[in-house]
Motif scaffolding. Structure first.
Motif, PDB file in Angstrom:
ATOM      1  N   LEU A   3     -24.373  11.274 -10.962  1.00 23.09           N
ATOM      2  CA  LEU A   3     -25.695  10.643 -11.055  1.00 23.09           C
ATOM      3  C   LEU A   3     -25.906   9.610  -9.954  1.00 23.09           C
ATOM      4  N   ALA A   4     -24.982   9.533  -9.016  1.00 21.62           N
ATOM      5  CA  ALA A   4     -25.053   8.521  -7.961  1.00 21.62           C
ATOM      6  C   ALA A   4     -26.234   8.785  -7.026  1.00 21.62           C
ATOM      7  N   THR A   5     -26.741   7.703  -6.466  1.00 20.32           N
ATOM      8  CA  THR A   5     -27.836   7.826  -5.503  1.00 20.32           C
ATOM      9  C   THR A   5     -27.759   6.651  -4.525  1.00 20.32           C
ATOM     10  N   ASN A   6     -28.674   6.610  -3.571  1.00 13.92           N
ATOM     11  CA  ASN A   6     -28.729   5.482  -2.632  1.00 13.92           C
ATOM     12  C   ASN A   6     -30.121   4.889  -2.665  1.00 13.92           C
ATOM     13  N   PHE A   7     -30.188   3.580  -2.468  1.00 16.22           N
ATOM     14  CA  PHE A   7     -31.477   2.956  -2.179  1.00 16.22           C
ATOM     15  C   PHE A   7     -31.293   2.254  -0.842  1.00 16.22           C
ATOM     16  N   PHE A   8     -31.816   2.855   0.214  1.00 13.82           N
ATOM     17  CA  PHE A   8     -31.540   2.407   1.583  1.00 13.82           C
ATOM     18  C   PHE A   8     -30.024   2.335   1.771  1.00 13.82           C
ATOM     19  N   ASP A   9     -29.484   1.178   2.185  1.00 14.26           N
ATOM     20  CA  ASP A   9     -28.041   1.142   2.464  1.00 14.26           C
ATOM     21  C   ASP A   9     -27.197   0.883   1.223  1.00 14.26           C
ATOM     22  N   TYR A  10     -27.832   0.775   0.087  1.00 13.01           N
ATOM     23  CA  TYR A  10     -27.073   0.441  -1.122  1.00 13.01           C
ATOM     24  C   TYR A  10     -26.674   1.699  -1.888  1.00 13.01           C
ATOM     25  N   PRO A  11     -25.386   1.972  -2.007  1.00 14.90           N
ATOM     26  CA  PRO A  11     -24.969   3.058  -2.886  1.00 14.90           C
ATOM     27  C   PRO A  11     -25.077   2.593  -4.341  1.00 14.90           C
ATOM     28  N   LEU A  12     -25.687   3.415  -5.192  1.00 11.63           N
ATOM     29  CA  LEU A  12     -25.881   3.025  -6.600  1.00 11.63           C
ATOM     30  C   LEU A  12     -25.240   4.057  -7.515  1.00 11.63           C
ATOM     31  N   GLU A  13     -24.772   3.576  -8.675  1.00 10.95           N
ATOM     32  CA  GLU A  13     -24.127   4.503  -9.618  1.00 10.95           C
ATOM     33  C   GLU A  13     -25.127   5.456 -10.250  1.00 10.95           C
ATOM     34  N   ASN A  14     -26.373   5.020 -10.350  1.00 12.09           N
ATOM     35  CA  ASN A  14     -27.418   5.886 -10.902  1.00 12.09           C
ATOM     36  C   ASN A  14     -28.769   5.355 -10.431  1.00 12.09           C
ATOM     37  N   CYS A  15     -29.853   5.886 -11.014  1.00 13.62           N
ATOM     38  CA  CYS A  15     -31.193   5.559 -10.503  1.00 13.62           C
ATOM     39  C   CYS A  15     -31.967   4.613 -11.412  1.00 13.62           C
ATOM     40  N   LEU A  16     -31.324   4.028 -12.414  1.00 13.65           N
ATOM     41  CA  LEU A  16     -32.085   3.289 -13.432  1.00 13.65           C
ATOM     42  C   LEU A  16     -32.061   1.777 -13.247  1.00 13.65           C
ATOM     43  N   MET A  17     -33.172   1.158 -13.628  1.00 14.51           N
ATOM     44  CA  MET A  17     -33.268  -0.310 -13.653  1.00 14.51           C
ATOM     45  C   MET A  17     -34.363  -0.708 -14.643  1.00 14.51           C
ATOM     46  N   LEU A  33     -28.479  -7.494 -18.161  1.00 11.71           N
ATOM     47  CA  LEU A  33     -28.822  -6.333 -17.321  1.00 11.71           C
ATOM     48  C   LEU A  33     -27.707  -6.046 -16.321  1.00 11.71           C
ATOM     49  N   ALA A  34     -27.147  -7.118 -15.741  1.00  8.06           N
ATOM     50  CA  ALA A  34     -26.062  -6.943 -14.765  1.00  8.06           C
ATOM     51  C   ALA A  34     -24.873  -6.239 -15.409  1.00  8.06           C
ATOM     52  N   ALA A  35     -24.653  -6.524 -16.687  1.00  9.47           N
ATOM     53  CA  ALA A  35     -23.495  -5.947 -17.383  1.00  9.47           C
ATOM     54  C   ALA A  35     -23.812  -4.576 -17.983  1.00  9.47           C
ATOM     55  N   SER A  36     -25.086  -4.158 -17.945  1.00 10.50           N
ATOM     56  CA  SER A  36     -25.494  -2.899 -18.584  1.00 10.50           C
ATOM     57  C   SER A  36     -25.235  -1.719 -17.650  1.00 10.50           C
ATOM     58  N   MET A  37     -25.616  -0.534 -18.100  1.00  7.49           N
ATOM     59  CA  MET A  37     -25.464   0.674 -17.275  1.00  7.49           C
ATOM     60  C   MET A  37     -26.588   0.830 -16.251  1.00  7.49           C
ATOM     61  N   ALA A  38     -27.546  -0.089 -16.235  1.00  6.80           N
ATOM     62  CA  ALA A  38     -28.574  -0.044 -15.178  1.00  6.80           C
ATOM     63  C   ALA A  38     -27.883  -0.241 -13.833  1.00  6.80           C
ATOM     64  N   ALA A  39     -28.314   0.508 -12.819  1.00  6.07           N
ATOM     65  CA  ALA A  39     -27.655   0.431 -11.507  1.00  6.07           C
ATOM     66  C   ALA A  39     -28.031  -0.849 -10.778  1.00  6.07           C
ATOM     67  N   LEU A 267     -35.905   5.473  -7.435  1.00  7.03           N
ATOM     68  CA  LEU A 267     -35.343   4.769  -8.579  1.00  7.03           C
ATOM     69  C   LEU A 267     -36.357   4.864  -9.703  1.00  7.03           C
ATOM     70  N   VAL A 268     -35.893   4.680 -10.952  1.00  8.82           N
ATOM     71  CA  VAL A 268     -36.787   4.791 -12.096  1.00  8.82           C
ATOM     72  C   VAL A 268     -36.616   3.543 -12.973  1.00  8.82           C
ATOM     73  N   GLN A 269     -37.749   2.908 -13.277  1.00  8.33           N
ATOM     74  CA  GLN A 269     -37.696   1.685 -14.080  1.00  8.33           C
ATOM     75  C   GLN A 269     -38.107   1.941 -15.523  1.00  8.33           C
ATOM     76  N   VAL A 270     -37.536   1.126 -16.400  1.00  2.00           N
ATOM     77  CA  VAL A 270     -37.790   1.263 -17.835  1.00  2.00           C
ATOM     78  C   VAL A 270     -38.338  -0.067 -18.354  1.00  2.00           C
ATOM     79  N   GLY A 271     -39.524  -0.038 -18.955  1.00  2.12           N
ATOM     80  CA  GLY A 271     -40.145  -1.258 -19.450  1.00  2.12           C
ATOM     81  C   GLY A 271     -40.236  -1.262 -20.965  1.00  2.12           C
ATOM     82  N   THR A 272     -41.300  -0.617 -21.486  1.00  4.59           N
ATOM     83  CA  THR A 272     -41.535  -0.631 -22.934  1.00  4.59           C
ATOM     84  C   THR A 272     -40.301  -0.180 -23.732  1.00  4.59           C
TER      85      THR A 272
END
Ligand code: ERO
Length: 311
Positions: A3-17, A33-39, A267-272
């Motif tokens: 599920l890994a992806t990149n956002f510009f130069d940042y390698p991320l474990e996944n696409c969620l925030m 949030l920092a401790a969660s599974m959000a990338a 990237l995909v954000q989650v609000g509600t």
């Protein structure tokens, strides 16, 4: 499953925030949030000075999403910048986003100057789409004003900048806004903020469900997904390829994450749903996304990202 992806130069474990505004007002929430599974994650949209926001009740979960008129309660930009600078010292490789808004153009420029002069080097998200401050129209519905703000901002702001956009509902407006954005060195757009000024009625009490602005507020959650996907897709098709699109709106399941990626989100954000479920939502969404990818035979996000088919 990868599920890994990149956002510009940042390698991320996944696409969620998270989506800004949800679970990100207090340092304790940011740490969760920092401790969660959000990338990665974003701070609550900040004004220069702290604000209490609108009177309560100002947020309501609904069967099909949410309505809010928070009115920008926040601790002020210096509070979030202090957190971001400290976090970057501890973990220089960690990507974090700083969201900000101004009640006036001079407030926006003062905030951007403060970020420019700080040691925070992550992404700054300029929110041009807050629907809930009485008497203040959403900036990004004023195309000339948006153009003017970006022209001035980029004379001095040299750090990575993204723009949080409101939903648009007309193809001519996608064209017009994309033409403006393509003229500036922005890094990304975030589609969408809540659909502004909906009205939800409680049948039993015959009253609006939130107090500010006579019950008018921004709609989020499942009911806005089709509008969010349309905006992600429309901007992905119109923006320079080096401008990323972050998809926000209506994500309640791994299938929704998949659809945002398919329409072109990076990237995909989650609000509600984050508000309803707490930070454990990220693990559930990732498990569901991985199951869908497996069933479809995809090994990585890159294989289907932006590849929506049309008939
Ligand atoms: O009322 C708010 O604080 C708010 N609610 C939203 O749905 N979107 C926003 O962008 C926002 C404040 C900036």
């Amino acid at each position: 499953m990868n599920l890994a992806t990149n956002f510009f130069d940042y390698p991320l474990e996944n696409c969620l925030m998270n989506a800004s505004g949800v679970h990100c007002m207090e340092v304790s929430q940011l740490e969760e949030l920092a401790a969660s599974m959000a990338a990665t994650y974003v701070t609550k949209t900040a004004t220069m000075a702290p604000r209490l926001g609108n009177p309560e009740p100002r947020y309501r979960d609904l069967p099909q999403g949410s309505i809010n008129s928070m009115g920008l309660p926040n601790h002020g930009l210096p509070y979030y910048l202090a957190y971001l600078e400290k976090a970057a010292e501890k973990e220089p490789q960690q990507l974090i986003f700083c969201s900000l808004v101004g009640m006036t153009t001079s407030e926006i420029f003062a905030e951007l100057k403060m970020v420019q002069e700080s040691s925070f080097n992550g992404f700054t998200e300029l929110n041009l789409s807050c629907p809930n401050v009485p008497g203040k129209p959403q900036v990004a519905y004023d195309f000339a004003l948006t153009d003017k703000i970006l022209a001035e901002a980029f004379t001095f702001f040299k750090k990575p900048l993204g723009i949080k956009l409101p939903p648009y509902f007309d193809l001519a407006h996608f064209d017009e806004m994309a033409e403006i954005l393509n003229r500036y060195p922005i890094k990304y757009v975030n589609c969408i903020n809540s659909i502004g000024n909906g009205l939800v009625v409680d049948l039993a009490t015959e009253a609006a469900v939130i107090k500010p602005k006579g019950g008018f507020g921004g709609l989020g959650g499942a009911m806005v997904k089709a509008t969010a996907l349309a905006n992600v897709r429309a901007f992905r098709e119109r923006l320079r390829p080096d401008i990323a699109v972050i998809g926000t709106g209506g994500v309640t399941s791994g299938a929704d994450v998949f659809e945002h990626l398919l329409c072109g989100a990076s990237l995909v954000q989650v609000g509600t749903q984050l508000h309803q479920e707490g930070p454990a939502v990220f693990q559930r969404l990732l498990t569901e996304l991985a199951a869908i990818m497996k069933e479809k035979g995809y090994q990585s996000i890159a294989e289907f990202q932006g590849k929506l088919q049309t008939l």
